[in-house]
Design an enzyme around this catalytic site. Structure first.
Site, PDB file in Angstrom:
ATOM      1  N   SER A 172      -5.324   6.792  21.361  1.00  0.00           N
ATOM      2  CA  SER A 172      -6.450   7.682  21.633  1.00  0.00           C
ATOM      3  C   SER A 172      -7.261   7.915  20.348  1.00  0.00           C
ATOM      4  O   SER A 172      -7.755   6.967  19.751  1.00  0.00           O
ATOM      5  CB  SER A 172      -5.936   8.987  22.247  1.00  0.00           C
ATOM      6  OG  SER A 172      -6.989   9.805  22.682  1.00  0.00           O
ATOM      7  N   ASP A 237      -7.863   6.063  33.448  1.00  0.00           N
ATOM      8  CA  ASP A 237      -7.965   6.999  32.321  1.00  0.00           C
ATOM      9  C   ASP A 237      -9.121   7.966  32.554  1.00  0.00           C
ATOM     10  O   ASP A 237     -10.273   7.563  32.680  1.00  0.00           O
ATOM     11  CB  ASP A 237      -8.180   6.219  31.021  1.00  0.00           C
ATOM     12  CG  ASP A 237      -7.955   7.071  29.775  1.00  0.00           C
ATOM     13  OD1 ASP A 237      -8.369   8.240  29.777  1.00  0.00           O
ATOM     14  OD2 ASP A 237      -7.377   6.553  28.811  1.00  0.00           O
ATOM     15  N   HIS A 266      -4.631   8.886  31.075  1.00  0.00           N
ATOM     16  CA  HIS A 266      -4.710   8.910  29.609  1.00  0.00           C
ATOM     17  C   HIS A 266      -3.369   9.233  28.959  1.00  0.00           C
ATOM     18  O   HIS A 266      -3.098   8.765  27.854  1.00  0.00           O
ATOM     19  CB  HIS A 266      -5.752   9.941  29.170  1.00  0.00           C
ATOM     20  CG  HIS A 266      -6.109   9.859  27.714  1.00  0.00           C
ATOM     21  ND1 HIS A 266      -6.777   8.786  27.162  1.00  0.00           N
ATOM     22  CD2 HIS A 266      -5.868  10.717  26.678  1.00  0.00           C
ATOM     23  CE1 HIS A 266      -6.954   8.977  25.872  1.00  0.00           C
ATOM     24  NE2 HIS A 266      -6.401  10.144  25.546  1.00  0.00           N
TER      25      HIS A 266
END
Length: 289
Positions: A172, A237, A266
């Site tokens: 991320s 996501d 995610h």
């Protein structure tokens, strides 16, 4: 008519007085949690043991925690950042330099690191960004790049690990410093887990180019990465759209077969069986051939 005027004024404000990258970064990315750990110094004061709070949810025995060594490193921007070296395997060839995601710190990630490293036969080195955990300073884009530079130097000098035996892993927001470092150094490999193209492209999905005030422009840096790159992204996501991972993959000069996790969001990619299977194959087969 009023709506048109408002839209025009907002447009003028955006392009005539654009937000600085630091403000974009702060709004989009940085959510440091309350620290879930502390460093307890040994008699020399140079090494620290990890003391965890209940929120860290340690999954292993206290004896296994002895395989974790903590210390501080100083960045070029003057911040003291916390670092962890997790010895997962006595015969590991590779060490992963792990840049974690948002809203977590080293305490919360420590169990995951031990479990991951043990399963894929890698040691893991990680660090907390400025303003996260017990690291000093405040989160910012510039600090993010300085943080990983300090971690890289500590891994290279303190442990004497060669670049070809280092795998950079970013998750991320952690893909941002990972791509930046990988664009400047050739390493054993790079793993980009739920990467983002740039800050503006996350906030405004229809953005087609990188504006000068954009933050985290990984999409423009990825073509400079000469190491093998494995991209991992969940197709559902909800934070960083799957299209980001796809675009990053398409611009990687040495991309390997990616892992698109069907139905993953995610924060749950690691729960799918193919996640560990793909990493094992990458580390123990593809990188050794």
């Amino acid at each position: 008519m009023i709506r048109s005027r408002n839209f025009f004024s907002e447009l003028c404000c955006l392009f005539c007085c654009p937000p600085c990258p630091g403000k974009i970064a702060a709004k989009l990315a940085f959510l440091p949690p309350e620290p879930t750990y502390a460093f307890t110094p040994d008699e020399t004061g140079s090494k620290f043991s990890l003391t965890l709070t209940e929120r860290a949810e340690w999954q292993y025995s206290e004896r296994e925690k002895e395989n974790i060594e903590g210390f501080y490193s100083r960045t070029t921007r003057g911040n003291r950042i916390a670092c962890l070296f997790v010895r997962c395997s006595p015969n590991a060839r590779f060490t992963i330099l792990f840049s974690h995601g948002n809203a977590v710190d080293l305490g919360q990630m420590s169990s995951f690191y031990l479990g991951l490293g043990t399963r894929i036969n890698c040691n893991i080195f990680s660090y907390d960004y400025s303003g996260y955990g017990v690291s000093g300073g405040k989160p910012s884009e510039k600090n993010l790049y300085a943080d990983i530079d300090a971690a890289w130097q500590a891994l290279r000098t303190r442990y004497g690990i060669s670049p070809e035996n280092i795998i950079l892993y970013g998750q991320s927001i952690g893909t941002v410093p990972t791509v930046d470092l990988a664009a400047r150094y050739e390493v054993g490999a790079v793993v980009l887990h739920s990467p983002l193209m740039s800050g503006m492209r996350v906030a405004f999905p229809n953005t087609k180019r990188t504006w000068f005030f954009d933050a985290f422009p990984s999409i423009d840096k990825i073509p400079k990465v000469t190491s093998p790159v494995l991209v991992i992204h969940g197709t559902e996501d909800e934070v960083i759209d799957f299209s980001h991972g796809l675009a990053i993959y398409e611009r990687c000069p040495r991309a390997v077969e990616p892992l698109w996790v069907e139905g993953a969001g995610h924060n749950d990619v690691e729960l799918f069986n193919q996640y560990l299977e793909r990493l094992k194959r990458f580390v123990s087969v593809e990188l050794l051939n």
